[in-house]
Design an enzyme around this catalytic site. Structure first.
Site, PDB file in Angstrom:
ATOM      1  N   ASP A  33       0.856  -1.194   0.000  1.00 59.34           N
ATOM      2  CA  ASP A  33       0.000   0.000   0.000  1.00 59.34           C
ATOM      3  C   ASP A  33       0.887   1.237   0.000  1.00 59.34           C
ATOM      4  N   THR A  36      -1.707   6.428   1.056  1.00 59.06           N
ATOM      5  CA  THR A  36      -2.205   7.746   0.636  1.00 59.06           C
ATOM      6  C   THR A  36      -3.036   8.319   1.781  1.00 59.06           C
ATOM      7  N   THR A 100      -3.558   5.656 -10.738  1.00 56.36           N
ATOM      8  CA  THR A 100      -3.546   4.493  -9.834  1.00 56.36           C
ATOM      9  C   THR A 100      -4.410   3.352 -10.374  1.00 56.36           C
ATOM     10  N   THR A 129     -15.958  -2.871  -8.792  1.00 55.44           N
ATOM     11  CA  THR A 129     -17.192  -2.294  -8.258  1.00 55.44           C
ATOM     12  C   THR A 129     -18.372  -2.465  -9.216  1.00 55.44           C
ATOM     13  N   ASP A 130     -19.579  -2.400  -8.670  1.00 56.20           N
ATOM     14  CA  ASP A 130     -20.784  -2.431  -9.513  1.00 56.20           C
ATOM     15  C   ASP A 130     -20.931  -1.132 -10.308  1.00 56.20           C
ATOM     16  N   GLU A 131     -20.185  -0.083  -9.908  1.00 54.71           N
ATOM     17  CA  GLU A 131     -20.371   1.223 -10.554  1.00 54.71           C
ATOM     18  C   GLU A 131     -19.943   1.210 -12.014  1.00 54.71           C
ATOM     19  N   TYR A 154     -14.266   7.972 -11.519  1.00 55.60           N
ATOM     20  CA  TYR A 154     -13.931   6.786 -10.714  1.00 55.60           C
ATOM     21  C   TYR A 154     -14.389   5.513 -11.422  1.00 55.60           C
ATOM     22  N   LYS A 158     -12.225   2.372 -13.060  1.00 63.04           N
ATOM     23  CA  LYS A 158     -12.372   0.970 -12.637  1.00 63.04           C
ATOM     24  C   LYS A 158     -12.797   0.108 -13.832  1.00 63.04           C
ATOM     25  N   ASN A 184     -19.870  -1.134   0.142  1.00 60.69           N
ATOM     26  CA  ASN A 184     -19.511  -1.765   1.413  1.00 60.69           C
ATOM     27  C   ASN A 184     -19.632  -0.763   2.561  1.00 60.69           C
ATOM     28  N   LYS A 193     -16.774   8.457   2.940  1.00 61.43           N
ATOM     29  CA  LYS A 193     -17.897   7.736   2.341  1.00 61.43           C
ATOM     30  C   LYS A 193     -19.139   7.966   3.205  1.00 61.43           C
ATOM     31  N   LEU A 194     -20.313   7.764   2.615  1.00 62.73           N
ATOM     32  CA  LEU A 194     -21.545   8.243   3.244  1.00 62.73           C
ATOM     33  C   LEU A 194     -21.695   7.848   4.723  1.00 62.73           C
ATOM     34  N   ASP A 284     -26.580  18.566  -5.529  1.00 62.93           N
ATOM     35  CA  ASP A 284     -26.313  17.178  -5.917  1.00 62.93           C
ATOM     36  C   ASP A 284     -24.902  17.005  -6.474  1.00 62.93           C
ATOM     37  N   HIS A 288     -24.605  12.142 -10.753  1.00 59.17           N
ATOM     38  CA  HIS A 288     -24.937  11.211  -9.658  1.00 59.17           C
ATOM     39  C   HIS A 288     -25.752  10.013 -10.150  1.00 59.17           C
TER      40      HIS A 288
HETATM   41  P1  NAD Z   1      -9.897   2.764   0.290  1.00 64.44           P
HETATM   42  O1  NAD Z   1      -9.793   4.084  -0.368  1.00 64.44           O
HETATM   43  O2  NAD Z   1     -10.329   2.686   1.715  1.00 64.44           O
HETATM   44  O3  NAD Z   1      -8.490   2.020   0.207  1.00 64.44           O
HETATM   45  C1  NAD Z   1      -7.682   2.079  -0.933  1.00 64.44           C
HETATM   46  C2  NAD Z   1      -6.246   1.797  -0.499  1.00 64.44           C
HETATM   47  O4  NAD Z   1      -5.402   1.839  -1.682  1.00 64.44           O
HETATM   48  C3  NAD Z   1      -5.681   2.843   0.473  1.00 64.44           C
HETATM   49  O5  NAD Z   1      -5.084   2.175   1.573  1.00 64.44           O
HETATM   50  C4  NAD Z   1      -4.626   3.601  -0.336  1.00 64.44           C
HETATM   51  O6  NAD Z   1      -3.522   4.027   0.445  1.00 64.44           O
HETATM   52  C5  NAD Z   1      -4.225   2.538  -1.351  1.00 64.44           C
HETATM   53  N1  NAD Z   1      -3.669   3.142  -2.581  1.00 64.44           N
HETATM   54  C6  NAD Z   1      -4.163   4.190  -3.275  1.00 64.44           C
HETATM   55  N2  NAD Z   1      -3.361   4.463  -4.330  1.00 64.44           N
HETATM   56  C7  NAD Z   1      -2.364   3.538  -4.293  1.00 64.44           C
HETATM   57  C8  NAD Z   1      -1.233   3.294  -5.122  1.00 64.44           C
HETATM   58  N3  NAD Z   1      -0.975   4.072  -6.192  1.00 64.44           N
HETATM   59  N4  NAD Z   1      -0.429   2.259  -4.813  1.00 64.44           N
HETATM   60  C9  NAD Z   1      -0.667   1.484  -3.733  1.00 64.44           C
HETATM   61  N5  NAD Z   1      -1.710   1.689  -2.901  1.00 64.44           N
HETATM   62  C10 NAD Z   1      -2.542   2.710  -3.182  1.00 64.44           C
HETATM   63  O7  NAD Z   1     -10.831   1.898  -0.657  1.00 64.44           O
HETATM   64  P2  NAD Z   1     -11.771   0.641  -0.306  1.00 64.44           P
HETATM   65  O8  NAD Z   1     -13.128   1.133  -0.080  1.00 64.44           O
HETATM   66  O9  NAD Z   1     -11.107  -0.211   0.688  1.00 64.44           O
HETATM   67  O10 NAD Z   1     -11.770  -0.093  -1.726  1.00 64.44           O
HETATM   68  C11 NAD Z   1     -10.819  -1.103  -2.029  1.00 64.44           C
HETATM   69  C12 NAD Z   1     -11.096  -1.651  -3.422  1.00 64.44           C
HETATM   70  O11 NAD Z   1     -12.398  -2.204  -3.469  1.00 64.44           O
HETATM   71  C13 NAD Z   1     -11.035  -0.602  -4.530  1.00 64.44           C
HETATM   72  O12 NAD Z   1     -10.399  -1.185  -5.652  1.00 64.44           O
HETATM   73  C14 NAD Z   1     -12.482  -0.293  -4.816  1.00 64.44           C
HETATM   74  O13 NAD Z   1     -12.649   0.109  -6.167  1.00 64.44           O
HETATM   75  C15 NAD Z   1     -13.133  -1.631  -4.539  1.00 64.44           C
HETATM   76  N6  NAD Z   1     -14.543  -1.563  -4.108  1.00 64.44           N
HETATM   77  C16 NAD Z   1     -14.906  -0.769  -3.058  1.00 64.44           C
HETATM   78  C17 NAD Z   1     -16.250  -0.729  -2.643  1.00 64.44           C
HETATM   79  C18 NAD Z   1     -16.692   0.097  -1.483  1.00 64.44           C
HETATM   80  O14 NAD Z   1     -17.891   0.246  -1.261  1.00 64.44           O
HETATM   81  N7  NAD Z   1     -15.796   0.656  -0.695  1.00 64.44           N
HETATM   82  C19 NAD Z   1     -17.192  -1.512  -3.333  1.00 64.44           C
HETATM   83  C20 NAD Z   1     -16.777  -2.313  -4.400  1.00 64.44           C
HETATM   84  C21 NAD Z   1     -15.444  -2.331  -4.776  1.00 64.44           C
HETATM   85  P1  TYD Z   2     -20.471   7.156  -1.346  1.00 61.50           P
HETATM   86  O1  TYD Z   2     -20.333   6.594   0.036  1.00 61.50           O
HETATM   87  O2  TYD Z   2     -19.540   8.233  -1.774  1.00 61.50           O
HETATM   88  O3  TYD Z   2     -20.405   5.898  -2.326  1.00 61.50           O
HETATM   89  P2  TYD Z   2     -20.710   5.818  -3.929  1.00 61.50           P
HETATM   90  O4  TYD Z   2     -20.842   7.179  -4.472  1.00 61.50           O
HETATM   91  O5  TYD Z   2     -19.479   5.127  -4.439  1.00 61.50           O
HETATM   92  O6  TYD Z   2     -21.963   5.010  -4.048  1.00 61.50           O
HETATM   93  O7  TYD Z   2     -21.943   7.676  -1.515  1.00 61.50           O
HETATM   94  C1  TYD Z   2     -23.058   6.827  -1.300  1.00 61.50           C
HETATM   95  C2  TYD Z   2     -24.309   7.599  -1.666  1.00 61.50           C
HETATM   96  O8  TYD Z   2     -24.473   8.678  -0.731  1.00 61.50           O
HETATM   97  C3  TYD Z   2     -24.230   8.251  -3.035  1.00 61.50           C
HETATM   98  O9  TYD Z   2     -25.529   8.196  -3.638  1.00 61.50           O
HETATM   99  C4  TYD Z   2     -23.870   9.690  -2.747  1.00 61.50           C
HETATM  100  C5  TYD Z   2     -24.491   9.954  -1.393  1.00 61.50           C
HETATM  101  N1  TYD Z   2     -23.777  10.889  -0.493  1.00 61.50           N
HETATM  102  C6  TYD Z   2     -24.483  11.945   0.125  1.00 61.50           C
HETATM  103  O10 TYD Z   2     -25.697  12.109  -0.085  1.00 61.50           O
HETATM  104  N2  TYD Z   2     -23.791  12.765   0.963  1.00 61.50           N
HETATM  105  C7  TYD Z   2     -22.463  12.620   1.202  1.00 61.50           C
HETATM  106  O11 TYD Z   2     -21.880  13.436   1.974  1.00 61.50           O
HETATM  107  C8  TYD Z   2     -21.762  11.544   0.573  1.00 61.50           C
HETATM  108  C9  TYD Z   2     -20.289  11.345   0.802  1.00 61.50           C
HETATM  109  C10 TYD Z   2     -22.467  10.688  -0.260  1.00 61.50           C
END
Ligand code: NAD
Ligand code: TYD
Length: 348
Positions: A33, A36, A100, A129-131, A154, A158, A184, A193-194, A284, A288
């Site tokens: 890692d 960051t 990245t 991701t599903d996105e 983003y 991906k 997640n 994140k939200l 918004d 979105h």
């Molecule tokens: P996060 O932002 O919490 O963690 C990402 C990690 O990657 C951080 O520790 C950061 O330091 C590291 N990183 C960033 N740039 C880097 C680089 N250039 N080299 C090495 N390390 C680097 O993200 P997360 O929520 O834990 O997500 C992890 C993975 O899962 C991502 O690939 C994301 O797309 C995927 N994912 C996340 C969700 C979600 O809801 N969080 C859902 C589906 C998929």
């Molecule tokens: P987020 O956690 O950023 O995940 P993603 O955009 O990858 O789904 O956001 C989840 C939902 O919540 C998304 O519809 C955007 C909304 N949101 C808010 O309404 N307020 C906030 O401050 C944030 C960060 C997200």
């Protein structure tokens, strides 16, 4: 066997490292890692001295550093999670996401292919991701056959990385597997994140920003269930296949924020409903996506996986965790994060 987990100090990565050390008593885990703004060694504090865990600080887009890890740790499996992961930041600084998520993934693919030439029993698991599928209307769900249609920088980055993974399988025969998962939540999620935004702001008595009218829908999965699915796909998924993972737990943002705030009130012994007064509808997010939802029939039928933690239970656990980790919340929010937050929410 040694498994390289990239993004190990992030939210899902740190939960995964912990899960794998318990689940796989014969395997070594090498966390990689860059640390960051979103990655913190405190997320791994309890496993830093574990005899089968090694942590390496490095950039996935740095070829020399990646090659060195493969050479020095005799890696035979990769679970690739390192990414820039926040949609709002991707709107402000898209190139960081290209670097990245696209370049980094491609460097990793190239170095894995080089290190594993002529080798059996290796596997590259790309965590996505599903996105990448874009936005749904009120009806329907994504599945493994849904066409890609990413809308944010983003999700576009991906999607590009998913395509490169597929290309390395088809063109160079790299044994890959891909998972696409819904939103997640759980312990160690960075407070951008939200859900952790809502918890941290409610605890500080600050307004809770809900984009638009809060009508957008997400499908929420507890992080422990995601880690279980990831390990299972790594162990038993068919090479070259994609598996969609989801929580079967849809909620509008407004309903979800209400549930989180009620859980915070309950955990603090306040009258449930008090914190809902903090909700503020704000400008918004551009582009979105309206709704995400996942059809998990394939992973359920082929690998026997399904979510085990429901939304109410998962939110209660998560809120309890945040309330008992207030120093962690302070510690991980550095200057770079605060600057972004002030500027982003300041304009809404
Ligand atoms: P996060 O932002 O919490 O963690 C990402 C990690 O990657 C951080 O520790 C950061 O330091 C590291 N990183 C960033 N740039 C880097 C680089 N250039 N080299 C090495 N390390 C680097 O993200 P997360 O929520 O834990 O997500 C992890 C993975 O899962 C991502 O690939 C994301 O797309 C995927 N994912 C996340 C969700 C979600 O809801 N969080 C859902 C589906 C998929
Ligand atoms: P987020 O956690 O950023 O995940 P993603 O955009 O990858 O789904 O956001 C989840 C939902 O919540 C998304 O519809 C955007 C909304 N949101 C808010 O309404 N307020 C906030 O401050 C944030 C960060 C997200």
């Amino acid at each position: 066997m040694a498994i390289l987990v990239t993004g190990a100090a992030g939210f899902i990565g740190s939960n995964l490292v912990r899960h794998l050390l318990e689940r796989w008593p014969d395997r070594r885990i090498v966390g990689y890692d860059l640390l960051t703004y979103a990655g913190h060694l405190s997320n791994l504090a309890d496993v830093m001295d574990h005899p089968r865990h090694t942590f390496v600080r490095g950039d996935v887009a740095d070829r020399e550093s990646v090659a060195k890890v493969f050479a020095e740790h005799d890696i035979d499996g990769v679970m690739h999670l390192a990414a820039e992961s926040h949609v709002d930041r991707s709107i402000v600084d898209p190139m960081a996401f290209v670097r990245t998520n696209v370049v980094g993934t491609t460097v990793l693919l190239q170095e894995a292919a080089r290190a594993w030439e002529g080798r059996e029993g290796v596997r590259f698991h790309h965590v996505s991701t599903d996105e990448v599928f874009g936005a749904l209307g009120a009806e329907g769900r994504f599945d493994e056959h849904t066409a890609y249609g990413p809308n944010s920088p983003y999700s576009a980055s991906k999607a590009a990385s998913d395509h490169f993974v597929r290309a390395w399988h088809e063109t160079y025969g790299l044994p890959v597997v891909v998972t696409n998962c819904t939103n997640n939540y759980g312990p160690y999620q960075f407070p951008e994140k939200l859900i952790p935004v809502v918890v941290t702001r409610a605890l500080a008595g600050e307004r809770v920003p809900v984009y638009g009218r809060g009508e957008n829908v997400r499908d929420w999965l507890y992080v422990g269930d995601h880690c279980d699915a990831l390990a299972l796909v790594f162990e038993e998924g068919a090479t070259g296949e994609t598996y969609c993972i989801g929580g079967d737990a849809e909620a509008t943002n407004l309903d979800l924020v209400g549930m989180v705030l009620d859980a915070v009130d309950g955990a603090r012994g306040a009258a449930v409903g008090t914190s809902r007064e903090l909700i503020e509808f704000v400008t918004d997010r551009p582009g979105h996506d309206f709704r995400y939802a996942m059809d998990i029939a394939k992973i359920r039928a082929e690998l026997g996986w399904e979510p085990s933690v429901g939304l109410a239970e998962g939110l209660a656990r998560t809120v309890d965790w945040y309330l008992s980790h207030r120093e962690w919340m302070e510690e991980v929010q550095g200057d770079q994060h605060r600057e972004f937050t002030d500027s982003w929410y300041g304009k809404r």
